[in-house]
Motif scaffolding. Structure first.
Motif, PDB file in Angstrom:
ATOM      1  N   SER A 164       0.837  -1.249  -0.099  1.00 15.65           N
ATOM      2  CA  SER A 164      -0.136   0.028   0.101  1.00 15.65           C
ATOM      3  C   SER A 164       0.887   1.226   0.027  1.00 15.65           C
ATOM      4  O   SER A 164       1.891   1.322   0.737  1.00 15.65           O
ATOM      5  CB  SER A 164      -0.831   0.017   1.221  1.00 15.65           C
ATOM      6  OG  SER A 164       0.015   0.128   2.504  1.00 15.65           O
ATOM      7  N   LEU A 165       0.404   2.293  -0.704  1.00 13.68           N
ATOM      8  CA  LEU A 165       1.066   3.615  -1.048  1.00 13.68           C
ATOM      9  C   LEU A 165       1.141   4.029   0.480  1.00 13.68           C
ATOM     10  O   LEU A 165       2.401   4.706   0.985  1.00 13.68           O
ATOM     11  CB  LEU A 165       0.371   4.392  -1.718  1.00 13.68           C
ATOM     12  CG  LEU A 165       1.258   5.738  -1.968  1.00 13.68           C
ATOM     13  CD1 LEU A 165       2.689   5.793  -2.595  1.00 13.68           C
ATOM     14  CD2 LEU A 165       0.274   6.677  -2.896  1.00 13.68           C
ATOM     15  N   PRO A 166       0.210   4.142   1.181  1.00 13.54           N
ATOM     16  CA  PRO A 166       0.228   4.928   2.605  1.00 13.54           C
ATOM     17  C   PRO A 166       1.243   4.629   3.379  1.00 13.54           C
ATOM     18  O   PRO A 166       1.885   4.971   4.495  1.00 13.54           O
ATOM     19  CB  PRO A 166      -1.131   4.765   3.287  1.00 13.54           C
ATOM     20  CG  PRO A 166      -2.052   4.405   1.853  1.00 13.54           C
ATOM     21  CD  PRO A 166      -1.170   3.747   0.906  1.00 13.54           C
ATOM     22  N   MET A 167       1.620   3.082   3.337  1.00  8.74           N
ATOM     23  CA  MET A 167       2.661   2.507   4.252  1.00  8.74           C
ATOM     24  C   MET A 167       4.065   3.316   4.076  1.00  8.74           C
ATOM     25  O   MET A 167       4.706   3.445   5.101  1.00  8.74           O
ATOM     26  CB  MET A 167       2.915   1.208   4.131  1.00  8.74           C
ATOM     27  CG  MET A 167       3.905   0.560   5.064  1.00  8.74           C
ATOM     28  SD  MET A 167       4.310  -1.166   4.402  1.00  8.74           S
ATOM     29  CE  MET A 167       5.539  -0.922   3.143  1.00  8.74           C
ATOM     30  N   PHE A 168       4.390   3.445   2.834  1.00 10.91           N
ATOM     31  CA  PHE A 168       5.772   4.273   2.416  1.00 10.91           C
ATOM     32  C   PHE A 168       5.630   5.690   2.783  1.00 10.91           C
ATOM     33  O   PHE A 168       6.386   6.191   3.057  1.00 10.91           O
ATOM     34  CB  PHE A 168       6.078   3.879   0.941  1.00 10.91           C
ATOM     35  CG  PHE A 168       6.827   2.495   0.785  1.00 10.91           C
ATOM     36  CD1 PHE A 168       8.152   2.436   0.955  1.00 10.91           C
ATOM     37  CD2 PHE A 168       6.076   1.378   0.487  1.00 10.91           C
ATOM     38  CE1 PHE A 168       8.715   1.194   0.873  1.00 10.91           C
ATOM     39  CE2 PHE A 168       6.702   0.138   0.402  1.00 10.91           C
ATOM     40  CZ  PHE A 168       8.150   0.193   0.526  1.00 10.91           C
ATOM     41  N   GLN A 169       4.426   6.123   2.568  1.00 13.69           N
ATOM     42  CA  GLN A 169       4.069   7.724   2.634  1.00 13.69           C
ATOM     43  C   GLN A 169       4.531   7.909   4.116  1.00 13.69           C
ATOM     44  O   GLN A 169       5.004   8.817   4.597  1.00 13.69           O
ATOM     45  CB  GLN A 169       2.775   8.011   2.419  1.00 13.69           C
ATOM     46  CG  GLN A 169       2.723   8.219   0.716  1.00 13.69           C
ATOM     47  CD  GLN A 169       1.337   8.489   0.337  1.00 13.69           C
ATOM     48  OE1 GLN A 169       0.255   8.129   1.087  1.00 13.69           O
ATOM     49  NE2 GLN A 169       0.978   9.280  -0.723  1.00 13.69           N
TER      50      GLN A 169
END
Length: 240
Positions: A164-169
């Motif tokens: 998921s993108l939010p994890m890296f953000q």
């Protein structure tokens, strides 16, 4: 005489204060665990060695910048050697961002974020950086803001790992990943690392580090060590 002694005492106190300030300002918190990412077990290779619960007799420490072309060139032969000699050889990879690669610190930080998942994720992301290294070259990102680069790298890492993108953000906003990347760099400096790729085998720096090593060179380094270990084991058995 009294005045002289008082002067000496004052000077001594000033020196003590001065050195205390130096040691305090340069001290840093000791990390809770050893730096680096342990390479996942290859599950046996061409060496025909059986799995063992004991630590591998040969350990490699590699300092890599994911945006370094020499590291990209060095990775394939190193991984081939690891698979061939598994489980007798282990690898710990240490992110080491070179200052002349503008986005190297962010790329190393992304590896630390991926490592939160597992060591395989860190190595999978490293391979993705190697495959698309030019994407974050100095020339292609010279007109991008740091925020834009971070956002793009978060999307890149999420797609590469299927996460998921939010994890890296959120990972890029977490000061712990920033600190972990700084620790990796400081650790490399403490070992005398001056470029990448830089290799240590059983704690000793390899000559010629800073440039890629091919597969035959790895064989020429590891084979004699294993032969020496085997000879010692046979001698100990004979003496027993």
């Amino acid at each position: 005489m009294v005045r002289s002694m008082n002067s000496m005492t004052t000077t001594l106190l000033l020196l003590i204060f001065f050195f205390c300030q130096i040691f305090t300002s340069h001290s840093s918190t000791i990390p809770s665990k050893y730096d680096g990412f342990i390479y996942p077990s290859a599950g046996g290779g061409g060496s025909g060695c059986e799995e063992s619960s004991s630590p591998p007799p040969i350990s490699i420490d590699a300092f890599f910048d994911p945006l370094c072309p020499d590291c990209r060139e060095a990775w394939v032969p190193l991984e081939k050697a690891l698979r061939y000699y598994s489980p007798r050889v282990s690898l710990t990879l240490h992110p080491f961002p070179l200052p002349y690669h503008d986005n190297a610190f962010l790329a190393c930080r992304a590896l630390h974020i991926a490592h939160r998942l597992n060591s395989s994720a860190a190595y999978n992301l490293l391979q993705a950086f190697f495959d698309y290294q030019e994407r974050y070259s100095n020339s292609l990102t010279s007109e991008m803001s740091r925020t834009s680069i971070v956002n793009d790298m978060a999307k890149f890492a999420a797609r590469a790992l299927g996460k998921s993108l939010p994890m890296f953000q959120s990972g890029f906003k977490d000061p712990k990943t920033d600190e972990a990347t700084r620790v990796s760099f400081k650790y490399g400096c403490s070992r005398g690392v001056t470029g990448t790729p830089y290799f240590f085998v059983n704690g000793f720096a390899l000559p010629g580090s800073g440039s890629a090593l091919d597969y035959e060179t790895w064989r020429s380094i590891i084979d004699p060590l294993l032969e020496s270990l085997q000879g010692r084991s046979e001698q100990a058995l004979f003496e027993f």
